[in-house]
Design an enzyme around this catalytic site. Structure first.
Site, PDB file in Angstrom:
ATOM      1  N   GLU B  68       0.699  -1.421   0.027  1.00  0.00           N
ATOM      2  CA  GLU B  68       0.112   0.025  -0.318  1.00  0.00           C
ATOM      3  C   GLU B  68       0.915   1.246  -0.077  1.00  0.00           C
ATOM      4  O   GLU B  68       0.426   2.511  -0.650  1.00  0.00           O
ATOM      5  CB  GLU B  68      -1.061  -0.138   1.175  1.00  0.00           C
ATOM      6  CG  GLU B  68      -2.184  -0.967   0.858  1.00  0.00           C
ATOM      7  CD  GLU B  68      -1.658  -2.185   1.453  1.00  0.00           C
ATOM      8  OE1 GLU B  68      -0.712  -2.647   2.077  1.00  0.00           O
ATOM      9  OE2 GLU B  68      -2.561  -3.631   1.003  1.00  0.00           O
ATOM     10  N   HIS B 137     -10.978  -5.407   8.617  1.00  0.00           N
ATOM     11  CA  HIS B 137     -11.588  -5.214   7.420  1.00  0.00           C
ATOM     12  C   HIS B 137     -13.126  -4.408   7.197  1.00  0.00           C
ATOM     13  O   HIS B 137     -13.910  -4.665   6.422  1.00  0.00           O
ATOM     14  CB  HIS B 137     -11.724  -6.533   6.647  1.00  0.00           C
ATOM     15  CG  HIS B 137     -10.538  -7.253   6.314  1.00  0.00           C
ATOM     16  ND1 HIS B 137      -9.456  -7.688   7.182  1.00  0.00           N
ATOM     17  CD2 HIS B 137      -9.636  -7.486   5.310  1.00  0.00           C
ATOM     18  CE1 HIS B 137      -8.506  -8.183   6.484  1.00  0.00           C
ATOM     19  NE2 HIS B 137      -8.561  -8.036   5.349  1.00  0.00           N
TER      20      HIS B 137
END
Lengths: 379, 333
Positions: B68, B137
């Site tokens: 990321e 998540h």
């Protein structure tokens, strides 16, 4: 606490070992300045070429390399003095000692090529063509600075010169340089981008991710590690278990090259090969330049410190990139001592003029505070 | 032409509206590309990048490593140097992996450079609980982003807005986060085939009312509208505002509404403490204190990580029933 101190002390010999090694290397290689002082590491995809070109650099190139280094040295010395005198707000991380790296790399770049810099970024900008007036104005926080006084030393930048900023975050630059390289590849031009970072930053995950992606996509990017032996105040032996950061290159699938960062010709040659490879679609290179900062992590005081010895500093100063290169220029008849002195004086005058310009420049107006937080259409 | 039958309205689920938004941008902007984890060959884990690789090829639809920092750095570097990247951050929770690139580089570069850098980068990301994805998540972290000067943050609540906001975000010359919601992927509605924008920074009144103003974010708009229906049955007429944009926030639309209803309730899925609702509450008090007949109330997630167990997750996510109860409490019913 006491144990930690003991541990640090125990690691000192390892740091000096690095120094010795680098010194030895440079002494051994010095007579053959034309020959690359670069040592090819495992190059899984691209073989490292020996020798960037058959003929040596022109006198104009030699002079340009020298001019870059001297301009950086004098700028940084003067900036450091101004900081000590309390004339510059904030903190300056000075580049004195490392001039050969920025100069040798930037010699191969145009304004169309991008670089990302570090918190020690003035040298990179000077070598990329940065002018003293807007640079000092920026350090002084004036509206005539490159960033209108809103970035300062740690964010000094110039998009027109292809300089994507000094960066206050250690390891902040490489992902951006990788993105700029992606941009160049996407557009199909021949421009490259250079990510400057230190041995300290080499331990940041961001550098790892950027290097992996650059290698994966074969981006026109060169990762230039300026290994000055310290991550802030911690010696390399205290922050990583390797001596050569270039060892990591093979893990990314790119060539790793080590060169003497105190020898501008060595940097020039090694960077030339890496940049040429990047331009011609050969992908990235990790180029490690062994160098040293004479000053402290912040500001000037470089001697009498607890984390490194004066002897170590003196040993590196004996290899000073500018002194040795000036001797060489005289030897080769490229410049005389007088010409060198005149040039130095001229740079001195330019600096003083720039400081006056910066001091006389206005501070940003209160209205500028909220300017450029966002891009506003038509503003 | 005049005799032509009016075509049936085309109904599209949120997930395909996202796809169409991205597709429209890639067709309109040659300097755009989309990069992210599993966006190309797999068409994204949510399916919203389906078919993009076939239409635009691997030069413009790019699978990245699971990196990321690298992906976000790619967005920063490429946007500052003349591209218009769309960056896909698979889960909003992964912001933790790239917050330096987002907060210190992307959001600040223009300002730090004295306005000389422009970063037209759009980040698509997915927030929200409800799928049994547990604590890492499922979060709603829009307040993290809205706290960053230089960043724009939008939360499309439905398919129409998802497409239009992606197009607006990609035409904007600032970094924009489009925070999508994974529980809304199958929600369908009429979505025009043509290219259109949904303005960034403008809230919209989804339901007119007189008794209280609900300001809701993202999927919570639908819970608020459900609540409004239920409240109708007990004779209450509440106004529902879809904030749509978190940064910039449309205070004016909210204040106008409160001057009419004199009561406010903020609803978001993020945890209440430090959530955007606190900021909106303060803004309302600063600008419309004299118009208030009751304390400003909030419905938000409790101060806990998102739990895994369906029994607990159901309790955790704000819903219509909770909104109904809070509205009644505010109105002292």
């Amino acid at each position: 606490m006491a144990q930690a101190k003991k541990k640090a002390a125990a690691k000192k010999p390892a740091a000096s070992k690095t120094v010795t090694k680098a010194t030895k290397k440079s002494v051994a290689k010095k007579p053959a300045a034309k020959k690359v002082v670069a040592k090819a590491r495992k190059a899984p995809r691209t073989a490292v070429k020996k020798g960037a070109s058959n003929k040596g650099p022109s006198n104009a190139t030699l002079k340009s390399l020298h001019l870059k280094m001297l301009r950086i040295r004098r700028f940084e010395e003067r900036a450091g003095k101004l900081m000590e005198d309390g004339k510059v707000p904030g903190a300056l991380h000075l580049y004195v000692g490392q001039e050969a790296v920025a100069s040798g790399v930037m010699q191969h770049l145009s304004n169309e090529d991008w670089i990302t810099s570090t918190h020690r970024g003035h040298g990179h900008l000077v070598a990329k063509g940065g002018e003293f007036k807007p640079m000092f104005a920026e350090l002084f926080g004036r509206s005539t600075g490159y960033c209108n006084g809103k970035g300062g030393s740690m964010h000094i930048s110039n998009m027109d010169l292809g300089m994507l900023g000094a960066n206050g975050i250690v390891g902040g630059g490489p992902p951006i340089a990788m993105g700029a390289a992606f941009s160049n590849q996407f557009k199909g031009n021949k421009n490259v981008s250079i990510a400057f970072f230190g041995d300290g930053a080499s331990n940041e995950g961001s550098v790892h991710e950027a290097a992996n992606m650059a290698a994966l996509y074969k981006l026109p990017c060169v990762f230039v590690c300026e290994n000055n032996g310290y991550g802030e105040y911690t010696p390399q032996s205290g922050h990583q278990a390797i001596v050569d950061v270039a060892d990591r290159a093979s893990g990314y699938g790119m060539p790793g090259v080590i060169c003497d960062g105190m020898d501008v010709m060595a940097v020039y040659e090694a960077a030339g090969e890496a940049i040429e490879r990047a331009r011609s679609g050969g992908g990235p290179t990790l180029l490690e330049c062994k160098t040293y900062r004479y000053y402290d992590h912040v500001g000037i005081r470089g001697m009498g410190l607890t984390y490194r010895t004066d002897e170590e500093v003196e040993a590196w100063k004996k290899k000073d990139a500018i002194n040795s290169f000036e001797k060489r220029l005289i030897q080769l008849g490229v410049m005389s001592r007088k010409q060198l002195d005149d040039l130095d004086a001229k740079i001195g005058e330019e600096l003083e003029e720039a400081i006056v310009y910066a001091s006389d420049s206005p501070y940003p107006t209160p209205g500028q505070l909220l300017e450029d937080v966002y891009y506003v259409k038509g503003a | 032409m005049s005799e032509a039958k009016k075509p049936e309205p085309r109904v599209l689920p949120y997930v395909l509206a996202i796809n169409e938004g991205i597709r429209t941008v890639l067709r309109e902007q040659d300097d755009s590309f989309i990069a992210g984890e599993d966006v190309a060959a797999a068409g994204s884990v949510y399916g919203y990048c389906g078919g993009l690789l076939d239409e635009f090829g691997s030069r413009r639809v790019i699978d990245t490593p699971i990196s990321e920092k690298g992906i976000m750095g790619l967005g920063v570097g490429a946007s500052a140097t003349g591209c218009r990247p769309i960056i896909d951050l698979m889960f909003m929770d992964f912001l933790g992996e790239c917050m330096d690139e987002v907060a210190n580089q992307m959001a600040k570069m223009r300002f730090m450079f004295g306005g000389k850098a422009t970063l037209p980068v759009t980040v698509l990301t997915m927030g929200g609980a409800g799928g049994g994805m547990a604590a890492q998540h499922s979060q709603s972290l829009e307040a993290w982003l809205a706290h960053l000067p230089g960043m724009k943050v939008v939360m499309p609540s439905d398919a129409y807005d998802a497409k239009g906001m992606i197009i607006s975000a990609c035409r904007d010359d600032n970094p924009v986060f489009v925070v999508l919601n994974k529980q809304s992927l199958a929600m369908s509605m009429e979505v025009p085939e043509e290219s259109y924008e949904v303005p960034i920074g403008e809230a919209i009144v989804r339901k007119q009312g007189t008794d209280l103003t609900i300001v809701a974010f993202g999927r919570m708009v639908h819970e608020a509208l459900d609540a409004a229906e239920q409240l109708k049955e007990v004779g209450l007429n509440v106004e529902v505002i879809d904030a749509r944009s978190v940064q910039p926030f449309d205070t004016a639309t909210v204040v106008t509404s409160i001057k009419k209803t004199h009561r406010a309730l903020i609803v978001h899925e993020a945890v209440k403490f430090g959530g955007i609702g606190g900021e909106i509450t303060a803004q309302i008090q600063e600008e419309a204190f004299d118009y208030l007949d009751a304390p400003i109330m909030r419905v938000a997630a409790p101060f806990s990580p998102v739990p895994f167990s369906p029994a607990l997750e159901k309790l955790y996510i704000p819903n219509a029933a909770g909104i109904v109860a809070k509205v009644k409490e505010t109105l002292e019913l």
